[in-house]
Design a protein around this motif. Structure first.
Motif, PDB file in Angstrom:
ATOM      1  N   ALA A 142      39.005  48.946  52.422  1.00  0.00           N
ATOM      2  CA  ALA A 142      37.763  48.395  51.873  1.00  0.00           C
ATOM      3  C   ALA A 142      37.322  49.112  50.598  1.00  0.00           C
ATOM      4  O   ALA A 142      36.131  49.219  50.324  1.00  0.00           O
ATOM      5  N   GLY A 143      38.292  49.571  49.809  1.00  0.00           N
ATOM      6  CA  GLY A 143      37.939  50.366  48.646  1.00  0.00           C
ATOM      7  C   GLY A 143      37.931  49.639  47.316  1.00  0.00           C
ATOM      8  O   GLY A 143      37.578  50.216  46.288  1.00  0.00           O
ATOM      9  N   GLY A 144      38.344  48.361  47.310  1.00  0.00           N
ATOM     10  CA  GLY A 144      38.489  47.632  46.048  1.00  0.00           C
ATOM     11  C   GLY A 144      37.160  47.230  45.410  1.00  0.00           C
ATOM     12  O   GLY A 144      36.110  47.219  46.051  1.00  0.00           O
ATOM     13  N   ARG A 145      37.235  46.853  44.132  1.00  0.00           N
ATOM     14  CA  ARG A 145      36.032  46.477  43.383  1.00  0.00           C
ATOM     15  C   ARG A 145      35.657  45.010  43.568  1.00  0.00           C
ATOM     16  O   ARG A 145      34.502  44.639  43.377  1.00  0.00           O
ATOM     17  N   GLY A 146      36.602  44.145  43.911  1.00  0.00           N
ATOM     18  CA  GLY A 146      36.279  42.730  44.085  1.00  0.00           C
ATOM     19  C   GLY A 146      35.847  42.065  42.804  1.00  0.00           C
ATOM     20  O   GLY A 146      34.844  41.343  42.759  1.00  0.00           O
ATOM     21  N   LYS A 147      36.630  42.278  41.734  1.00  0.00           N
ATOM     22  CA  LYS A 147      36.236  41.781  40.407  1.00  0.00           C
ATOM     23  C   LYS A 147      36.085  40.274  40.347  1.00  0.00           C
ATOM     24  O   LYS A 147      35.270  39.746  39.587  1.00  0.00           O
ATOM     25  N   ARG A 148      36.856  39.551  41.160  1.00  0.00           N
ATOM     26  CA  ARG A 148      36.783  38.083  41.108  1.00  0.00           C
ATOM     27  C   ARG A 148      35.509  37.531  41.738  1.00  0.00           C
ATOM     28  O   ARG A 148      35.234  36.340  41.652  1.00  0.00           O
ATOM     29  N   LEU A 149      34.752  38.411  42.378  1.00  0.00           N
ATOM     30  CA  LEU A 149      33.466  37.992  42.946  1.00  0.00           C
ATOM     31  C   LEU A 149      32.285  38.512  42.129  1.00  0.00           C
ATOM     32  O   LEU A 149      31.153  38.531  42.603  1.00  0.00           O
ATOM     33  N   ARG A 150      32.559  38.942  40.910  1.00  0.00           N
ATOM     34  CA  ARG A 150      31.464  39.319  40.027  1.00  0.00           C
ATOM     35  C   ARG A 150      30.642  38.075  39.666  1.00  0.00           C
ATOM     36  O   ARG A 150      31.179  36.986  39.665  1.00  0.00           O
ATOM     37  N   PRO A 151      29.337  38.190  39.449  1.00  0.00           N
ATOM     38  CA  PRO A 151      28.581  39.434  39.274  1.00  0.00           C
ATOM     39  C   PRO A 151      28.054  40.068  40.550  1.00  0.00           C
ATOM     40  O   PRO A 151      27.511  41.159  40.506  1.00  0.00           O
ATOM     41  N   ILE A 152      28.212  39.415  41.711  1.00  0.00           N
ATOM     42  CA  ILE A 152      27.630  39.999  42.931  1.00  0.00           C
ATOM     43  C   ILE A 152      28.211  41.381  43.222  1.00  0.00           C
ATOM     44  O   ILE A 152      27.508  42.293  43.662  1.00  0.00           O
ATOM     45  N   THR A 153      29.515  41.574  42.922  1.00  0.00           N
ATOM     46  CA  THR A 153      30.133  42.866  43.214  1.00  0.00           C
ATOM     47  C   THR A 153      29.836  43.924  42.143  1.00  0.00           C
ATOM     48  O   THR A 153      30.291  45.054  42.259  1.00  0.00           O
ATOM     49  N   ASP A 154      29.075  43.553  41.128  1.00  0.00           N
ATOM     50  CA  ASP A 154      28.534  44.573  40.229  1.00  0.00           C
ATOM     51  C   ASP A 154      27.408  45.345  40.928  1.00  0.00           C
ATOM     52  O   ASP A 154      27.076  46.468  40.536  1.00  0.00           O
ATOM     53  N   TYR A 155      26.850  44.734  41.983  1.00  0.00           N
ATOM     54  CA  TYR A 155      25.686  45.316  42.658  1.00  0.00           C
ATOM     55  C   TYR A 155      25.985  45.774  44.079  1.00  0.00           C
ATOM     56  O   TYR A 155      25.364  46.720  44.567  1.00  0.00           O
TER      57      TYR A 155
ATOM     58  N   SER B 288      37.037  34.523  46.140  1.00  0.00           N
ATOM     59  CA  SER B 288      36.260  33.727  45.191  1.00  0.00           C
ATOM     60  C   SER B 288      35.019  33.199  45.901  1.00  0.00           C
ATOM     61  O   SER B 288      34.909  33.247  47.131  1.00  0.00           O
ATOM     62  N   PHE B 289      34.092  32.663  45.111  1.00  0.00           N
ATOM     63  CA  PHE B 289      32.886  32.091  45.711  1.00  0.00           C
ATOM     64  C   PHE B 289      33.225  30.845  46.526  1.00  0.00           C
ATOM     65  O   PHE B 289      32.562  30.535  47.516  1.00  0.00           O
ATOM     66  N   LYS B 290      34.278  30.157  46.137  1.00  0.00           N
ATOM     67  CA  LYS B 290      34.713  29.000  46.929  1.00  0.00           C
ATOM     68  C   LYS B 290      35.205  29.447  48.301  1.00  0.00           C
ATOM     69  O   LYS B 290      34.943  28.787  49.316  1.00  0.00           O
ATOM     70  N   ASP B 291      35.911  30.574  48.346  1.00  0.00           N
ATOM     71  CA  ASP B 291      36.351  31.119  49.636  1.00  0.00           C
ATOM     72  C   ASP B 291      35.146  31.457  50.508  1.00  0.00           C
ATOM     73  O   ASP B 291      35.161  31.215  51.723  1.00  0.00           O
TER      74      ASP B 291
END
Length: 222
Positions: A7-20, A206-209
């Protein structure tokens, strides 16, 4: 049995929510991904979980520490990204059992771990799924429309592993399991798969997922 959640990844494809918030805290039907995963593991009698964290790890710890989830949780914190192999190697110092489960931190599924545990050094595999609608044709005529479907006898990595403790010595201090140890073990005939058909499985990328999994989550976790 213990389980490791990566569970250490940044999740860039789910930005901007994963910026926060870190990806494991992205909600599916108002409950974070990682909480669903803990519920899933607990269903199979796994009550000791090591969570590999990195990006915004303090938010994950603060959230889970106040929840009564019925499991013992410890954390293996990466100060810099180690890759899946390095993360597992670091976390496995806390494991004394002969084998353990590994779960990618963005996977929501109902795969039966009781079936997976019967095979050593095994990857849970599901039939490849197309993301597109399918046309059934006869000559140049469309006969039927079908939604996304499994492609028979083409198997994909479901992101869930049952590994023997002895594999740890072959893992890199930094690097991905899927690019280092797994190819080596496959060449030696030491890597197995357990095939699962007709299972529910989502990788939240993704947000679709998120939207699709939200509609299915109650069926997945029943």
């Amino acid at each position: 049995m213990k389980a490791i959640i990566l569970a250490g990844g940044r999740g860039k494809r789910l930005r901007p929510i994963t910026d926060y918030v870190p990806k494991p805290l992205v909600p599916i039907k108002n409950i974070p991904i990682i909480q669903w995963q803990i519920k899933y593991l607990r269903k199979f009698g796994i009550n000791e979980i090591i969570i590999c964290t990195g990006y915004k790890q303090e938010m994950i710890e603060n959230y889970l520490d106040v929840k009564k989830l019925g499991v013992k949780i410890t954390y293996s914190v990466e100060t810099s990204p180690l890759g899946t192999g390095g993360a597992i190697k670091k976390a496995a110092k806390r494991i004394n059992d002969k084998s353990f489960f590994v779960l990618n931190g963005d996977t929501i599924t109902n795969i039966d771990l009781k079936k997976l545990i019967k095979t050593q050094n095994a990857i849970a595999a599901i039939e490849l799924r197309t993301k597109f609608g399918i046309l059934e044709t006869s000559g140049n005529k469309v006969v039927k429309f079908k939604e996304k479907k499994e492609i028979s006898d083409l198997w994909m990595n479901a992101g869930i592993y049952h590994l023997q403790k002895e594999m740890i010595k072959d893992m890199p201090d930094k690097g991905d399991l899927e690019k280092t140890v797994f190819p080596h073990y496959a060449e030696k005939g030491k890597l197995n798969i357990v095939k699962f058909q007709n299972v529910r499985w989502y990788s939240i990328d993704s947000f679709k997922d998120v939207e699709e999994c939200t509609l299915e989550i109650d069926k997945i976790m029943k």
